[in-house]
Scaffold this motif. Sequence first.
Motif, PDB file in Angstrom:
ATOM      1  N   GLY A  13       0.821  -1.203   0.000  1.00  0.00           N
ATOM      2  CA  GLY A  13       0.000   0.000   0.000  1.00  0.00           C
ATOM      3  C   GLY A  13       0.856   1.253   0.000  1.00  0.00           C
ATOM      4  O   GLY A  13       0.445   2.296  -0.497  1.00  0.00           O
ATOM      5  N   HIS A  14       2.051   1.135   0.589  1.00  0.00           N
ATOM      6  CA  HIS A  14       2.968   2.282   0.680  1.00  0.00           C
ATOM      7  C   HIS A  14       4.368   1.851   0.317  1.00  0.00           C
ATOM      8  O   HIS A  14       4.776   0.741   0.643  1.00  0.00           O
ATOM      9  CB  HIS A  14       3.028   2.811   2.120  1.00  0.00           C
ATOM     10  N   ILE A  15       5.110   2.738  -0.330  1.00  0.00           N
ATOM     11  CA  ILE A  15       6.527   2.476  -0.595  1.00  0.00           C
ATOM     12  C   ILE A  15       7.317   3.714  -0.181  1.00  0.00           C
ATOM     13  O   ILE A  15       6.960   4.833  -0.560  1.00  0.00           O
ATOM     14  CB  ILE A  15       6.789   2.195  -2.088  1.00  0.00           C
ATOM     15  N   GLU A  24       8.940  -2.002  -6.928  1.00  0.00           N
ATOM     16  CA  GLU A  24       8.011  -2.860  -7.649  1.00  0.00           C
ATOM     17  C   GLU A  24       6.650  -2.798  -6.978  1.00  0.00           C
ATOM     18  O   GLU A  24       6.550  -2.802  -5.754  1.00  0.00           O
ATOM     19  CB  GLU A  24       8.555  -4.291  -7.606  1.00  0.00           C
ATOM     20  N   ILE A  25       5.598  -2.745  -7.789  1.00  0.00           N
ATOM     21  CA  ILE A  25       4.224  -2.765  -7.276  1.00  0.00           C
ATOM     22  C   ILE A  25       3.525  -3.955  -7.918  1.00  0.00           C
ATOM     23  O   ILE A  25       3.585  -4.123  -9.138  1.00  0.00           O
ATOM     24  CB  ILE A  25       3.477  -1.460  -7.629  1.00  0.00           C
ATOM     25  N   ILE A  26       2.887  -4.766  -7.093  1.00  0.00           N
ATOM     26  CA  ILE A  26       2.223  -5.965  -7.614  1.00  0.00           C
ATOM     27  C   ILE A  26       0.713  -5.757  -7.622  1.00  0.00           C
ATOM     28  O   ILE A  26       0.136  -5.253  -6.659  1.00  0.00           O
ATOM     29  CB  ILE A  26       2.599  -7.203  -6.766  1.00  0.00           C
ATOM     30  N   SER A  92      10.137  13.259  -8.669  1.00  0.00           N
ATOM     31  CA  SER A  92       8.985  13.459  -9.557  1.00  0.00           C
ATOM     32  C   SER A  92       8.155  12.180  -9.716  1.00  0.00           C
ATOM     33  O   SER A  92       7.070  12.203 -10.273  1.00  0.00           O
ATOM     34  CB  SER A  92       9.457  13.939 -10.932  1.00  0.00           C
ATOM     35  N   ASP A  93       8.672  11.049  -9.215  1.00  0.00           N
ATOM     36  CA  ASP A  93       7.918   9.790  -9.288  1.00  0.00           C
ATOM     37  C   ASP A  93       6.956   9.625  -8.115  1.00  0.00           C
ATOM     38  O   ASP A  93       6.185   8.673  -8.075  1.00  0.00           O
ATOM     39  CB  ASP A  93       8.880   8.592  -9.319  1.00  0.00           C
ATOM     40  N   ASN A  94       7.021  10.549  -7.147  1.00  0.00           N
ATOM     41  CA  ASN A  94       6.092  10.484  -6.022  1.00  0.00           C
ATOM     42  C   ASN A  94       4.661  10.547  -6.530  1.00  0.00           C
ATOM     43  O   ASN A  94       4.372  11.238  -7.505  1.00  0.00           O
ATOM     44  CB  ASN A  94       6.313  11.668  -5.068  1.00  0.00           C
ATOM     45  N   GLY A  95       3.786   9.801  -5.868  1.00  0.00           N
ATOM     46  CA  GLY A  95       2.381   9.819  -6.258  1.00  0.00           C
ATOM     47  C   GLY A  95       1.731   8.507  -5.864  1.00  0.00           C
ATOM     48  O   GLY A  95       2.351   7.658  -5.229  1.00  0.00           O
ATOM     49  N   THR A  96       0.480   8.349  -6.244  1.00  0.00           N
ATOM     50  CA  THR A  96      -0.235   7.109  -5.970  1.00  0.00           C
ATOM     51  C   THR A  96      -0.418   6.360  -7.282  1.00  0.00           C
ATOM     52  O   THR A  96      -0.966   6.909  -8.242  1.00  0.00           O
ATOM     53  CB  THR A  96      -1.594   7.383  -5.315  1.00  0.00           C
ATOM     54  N   TYR A  97       0.076   5.132  -7.302  1.00  0.00           N
ATOM     55  CA  TYR A  97       0.043   4.315  -8.522  1.00  0.00           C
ATOM     56  C   TYR A  97      -1.153   3.367  -8.461  1.00  0.00           C
ATOM     57  O   TYR A  97      -1.391   2.748  -7.423  1.00  0.00           O
ATOM     58  CB  TYR A  97       1.343   3.514  -8.652  1.00  0.00           C
ATOM     59  N   GLY A 112      -4.506   1.051  -4.993  1.00  0.00           N
ATOM     60  CA  GLY A 112      -3.555   2.164  -4.984  1.00  0.00           C
ATOM     61  C   GLY A 112      -2.316   1.862  -4.162  1.00  0.00           C
ATOM     62  O   GLY A 112      -2.385   1.211  -3.117  1.00  0.00           O
ATOM     63  N   THR A 113      -1.170   2.306  -4.649  1.00  0.00           N
ATOM     64  CA  THR A 113       0.096   2.180  -3.915  1.00  0.00           C
ATOM     65  C   THR A 113       0.714   3.560  -3.867  1.00  0.00           C
ATOM     66  O   THR A 113       0.969   4.167  -4.904  1.00  0.00           O
ATOM     67  CB  THR A 113       1.063   1.221  -4.627  1.00  0.00           C
ATOM     68  N   ARG A 114       0.939   4.047  -2.652  1.00  0.00           N
ATOM     69  CA  ARG A 114       1.477   5.392  -2.528  1.00  0.00           C
ATOM     70  C   ARG A 114       2.991   5.326  -2.462  1.00  0.00           C
ATOM     71  O   ARG A 114       3.553   4.665  -1.581  1.00  0.00           O
ATOM     72  CB  ARG A 114       0.906   6.045  -1.267  1.00  0.00           C
ATOM     73  N   LEU A 115       3.638   5.963  -3.409  1.00  0.00           N
ATOM     74  CA  LEU A 115       5.091   6.061  -3.406  1.00  0.00           C
ATOM     75  C   LEU A 115       5.399   7.400  -2.757  1.00  0.00           C
ATOM     76  O   LEU A 115       5.068   8.452  -3.292  1.00  0.00           O
ATOM     77  CB  LEU A 115       5.636   6.010  -4.826  1.00  0.00           C
TER      78      LEU A 115
END
Length: 148
Positions: A13-15, A24-26, A92-97, A112-115
């Motif tokens: 959920g969070h990175i 990596e997000i699964i 700049s890659d911060n955000g929710t994927y 959603g995964t929040r980076l």
Amino acid sequence: GFCTNLLLSQIPGHILAQTNNKTEIICELKKEHVGVYWYRWSQERQNFEFLVFFNLLGKATYGTNISQDKFSVQSASSRTSYSLHISHLHASDNGTYYCSISQSSQLLLGSGTRLVDVLPLPPKTTQAPLSQKPVRCVTKSKAAVRKG
């Protein structure tokens, strides 16, 4: 429209990441689907950005100005698990994927995964004195020999 949905779950959920590293997000699907879309919501820019679509045949279609060096997708043999790999991380890659599937003209979104806070690397200057420390130890041991 967009709907969040139980057909898709995302891990983690969070990175919390570090600049230049990779992560990596699964995305787990309840059933096989024709393909998976990946989006990023940026709080800062207040926009929803299409990153990549990955189909069952393993073909990736990238969004406008999306770097193929940065984003890649892999699918498990079961075709119900897809992972998004993000490399060369930057603030700049911060955000929710979100992973997403299209179903009856709706886009269903994953959980959603929040980076968060891609942390900067420590400045190089802090590393320089470390390499000099062993040298100082050597001078101390010479001094000790003289005393003896």
